[in-house]
Motif scaffolding. Structure first.
Motif, short mmCIF file in Angstrom:
data_model
loop_
_atom_site.label_atom_id
_atom_site.label_comp_id
_atom_site.label_asym_id
_atom_site.label_seq_id
_atom_site.Cartn_x
_atom_site.Cartn_y
_atom_site.Cartn_z
N VAL A 191 40.90 44.70 39.22
CA VAL A 191 40.08 43.53 39.53
C VAL A 191 38.66 43.67 39.00
O VAL A 191 38.13 42.74 38.38
N ARG A 192 38.04 44.80 39.24
CA ARG A 192 36.64 44.99 38.84
C ARG A 192 36.49 45.95 37.66
O ARG A 192 35.54 45.85 36.90
N TRP A 212 42.16 39.07 36.10
CA TRP A 212 41.04 38.73 36.96
C TRP A 212 39.83 38.51 36.05
O TRP A 212 39.50 39.37 35.21
N GLN A 214 36.67 38.79 36.43
CA GLN A 214 35.55 39.74 36.53
C GLN A 214 35.59 40.79 35.42
O GLN A 214 34.56 41.34 35.01
N TRP A 227 46.55 34.85 37.22
CA TRP A 227 47.60 35.76 37.67
C TRP A 227 48.89 35.45 36.92
O TRP A 227 49.40 34.33 36.95
N SER B 123 40.70 45.16 48.59
CA SER B 123 39.53 44.44 49.13
C SER B 123 39.45 43.02 48.61
O SER B 123 39.04 42.11 49.33
N GLU B 124 39.85 42.80 47.35
CA GLU B 124 39.80 41.44 46.81
C GLU B 124 40.81 40.53 47.50
O GLU B 124 40.50 39.38 47.85
N LEU B 125 42.01 41.03 47.74
CA LEU B 125 43.03 40.22 48.42
C LEU B 125 42.68 40.01 49.89
O LEU B 125 43.03 38.98 50.48
N LEU B 128 40.36 37.17 50.02
CA LEU B 128 41.08 35.91 49.87
C LEU B 128 41.96 35.61 51.08
O LEU B 128 42.61 34.56 51.13
N HIS B 130 44.70 37.24 52.21
CA HIS B 130 46.15 37.42 52.11
C HIS B 130 46.68 38.62 52.87
O HIS B 130 47.89 38.70 53.15
N PHE B 154 50.26 33.54 50.22
CA PHE B 154 50.09 33.98 48.84
C PHE B 154 50.78 32.98 47.91
O PHE B 154 51.89 32.55 48.20
#
Lengths: 229, 173
Positions: A191-192, A212, A214, A227, B123-125, B128, B130, B154
């Motif tokens: 993600v990051r 993602w 980012q 996604w 942490s991202e999910l 959001l 989920h 989801f």
């Protein structure tokens, strides 16, 4: 004999990387004409664990009558990926046309891992070299012998053994041999920050895809299509 | 109710050790999870001697919870279907499988994997909505305060994105 082979490869790899900067991206296969009835030979690297699950989910959406034959490249000992790929093939065959039901519609190619999970990065170069030699044999020597490309497209999503496959493809390009288009799809899990494979392959592959946005904030090459899994 | 604990295809010693601890088992029991299935992978933990000498699984009862434990199965599909709660390592494959079945999920990122990448997705999910993310040390507390109905559904798989990407690349469209 072995030490000569290793020396030759150790010299070739940097040459490949130098040549990379002057090798333009190969033009798309269709050359402007839309392919209507042709098929494309598909090679898919299954990196085990989550990498395999993501990759199989993505290719499950493809029309297998267009992507034929298919080669599943798996790491030595990864019988789970082999079973999962076979299960997907069985599901697709049940739903699609006659080409996919052909006995040689798909095959497996096994190569040694460049790095095992939890393996120290210090010992990785020697296992990576062995992996590279196998990739070189299958991707470069085999295509020379058969006078056609190993595949039209090679899909990768990590981990480390991807790098050895990509280097073998680059050797093909360097030697002017037919080579697959390479498409790297960074894992949904990233993600990051990019994975190590992602960082290493970003400038080597034809298409670098992230899931993602980012990950593209650094302004370097890549595309985000959301996604994909 | 039934909870499934899974560590995926490798090992996660800390999580399995935490699962067998009195505090976590008490939290599970308090929330009504009186049966748990533990897929422990190659993990090392105090009861792993029960899986030595060719034993494939063991059962025991602790803190009012009936525990069934084994290392691997070819597919966890049945276990996911039967579980009311899944507690797992934060591997993306497991996360997607579980969330697509609309199951309540608590993930514990495995900090021993290369550069702790599991924490990013977890942490991202969680942001959001989920799933819930936890460390092994706060797992008992997370279970205690977890409310599955507060989770956001989801999104389903959309295969057209990848299909179009590759078909364009290969000149089919």
């Amino acid at each position: 004999m072995w030490s000569l082979t290793i020396c030759a490869l150790v010299l070739l790899v940097p040459l490949v990387l130098i040549r990379v900067h002057s090798t333009p991206s190969s033009s798309k296969i269709s050359g402007g004409t839309k392919a209507t009835t042709q098929v494309r030979k598909l090679a898919v690297f299954l990196g085990s664990g989550g990498h395999t699950s993501e990759m199989l989910a993505m290719i499950s959406s493809l029309d297998f009558d267009k992507y034929y034959p298919r080669i599943y490249i798996i790491s030595e000992g990864d019988t789970l990926s082999e079973r999962k790929a076979s299960a997907l093939e069985a599901t697709k065959t049940a739903n699609s046309g006659s080409i996919s039901k052909h006995a040689d519609a798909y095959t497996f190619l096994v190569i040694p891992r460049a790095r095992k999970v939890h393996q120290s990065l210090l010992t990785t170069p020697s296992t990576a070299l062995l992996s590279l030699m196998h990739c070189f044999y299958h991707v470069t020597l085999a295509s020379t012998y058969h006078r056609k490309t190993f595949a039209d497209v090679l899909l990768l999503n990590g981990p480390g053994t991807c790098l050895t496959l990509c280097l073998a493809v680059y050797l093909n390009k360097f030697l002017g041999l037919p080579s697959p288009r390479t498409v790297y799809i960074e894992s949904f899990a990233r993600v990051r920050t990019l994975s190590l494979s992602g960082k290493l392959l970003r400038s080597l592959v034809d298409r670098f895809i992230v899931q993602w946005p980012q990950l593209l904030e650094d302004g370097k090459r890549g595309e985000c299509r959301g996604w994909l899994i | 109710m039934r909870a499934l604990i899974t560590v995926g295809s490798t090992r996660f010693d800390e999580l399995i050790q935490a699962v067998f601890s009195s505090s976590v088992l008490t939290s599970l029991s308090n929330k009504g999870y009186t049966t748990i299935v533990v897929q422990c992978g190659d993990s090392t933990f105090p009861y792993d001697y029960l899986l030595a000498h060719g034993e494939r699984a063991f059962k025991l009862e602790k803190e009012g919870v009936l525990i069934e434990c084994w290392r691997f199965k070819p597919s966890l599909q049945t276990e996911y279907e039967q579980a009311n709660l899944v507690i797992s390592h934060a591997g993306s494959g497991t996360i997607i499988d579980v969330l697509r079945m609309d199951k309540a999920l608590i993930v514990v990122p495995n900090p021993t994997l290369l550069d702790n990448h599991q924490e990013e997705l977890a942490s991202e999910l969680e942001k959001l909505g989920h799933l819930r993310s936890s460390t092994t040390s706060s797992l008992a507390a997370t279970i205690q305060e977890f409310n599955p109905s507060s989770l956001t559904k989801f999104p389903p798989f959309d295969g057209s994105k990848f299909r179009n990407l590759l078909d364009e690349e290969m000149g089919f469209i």
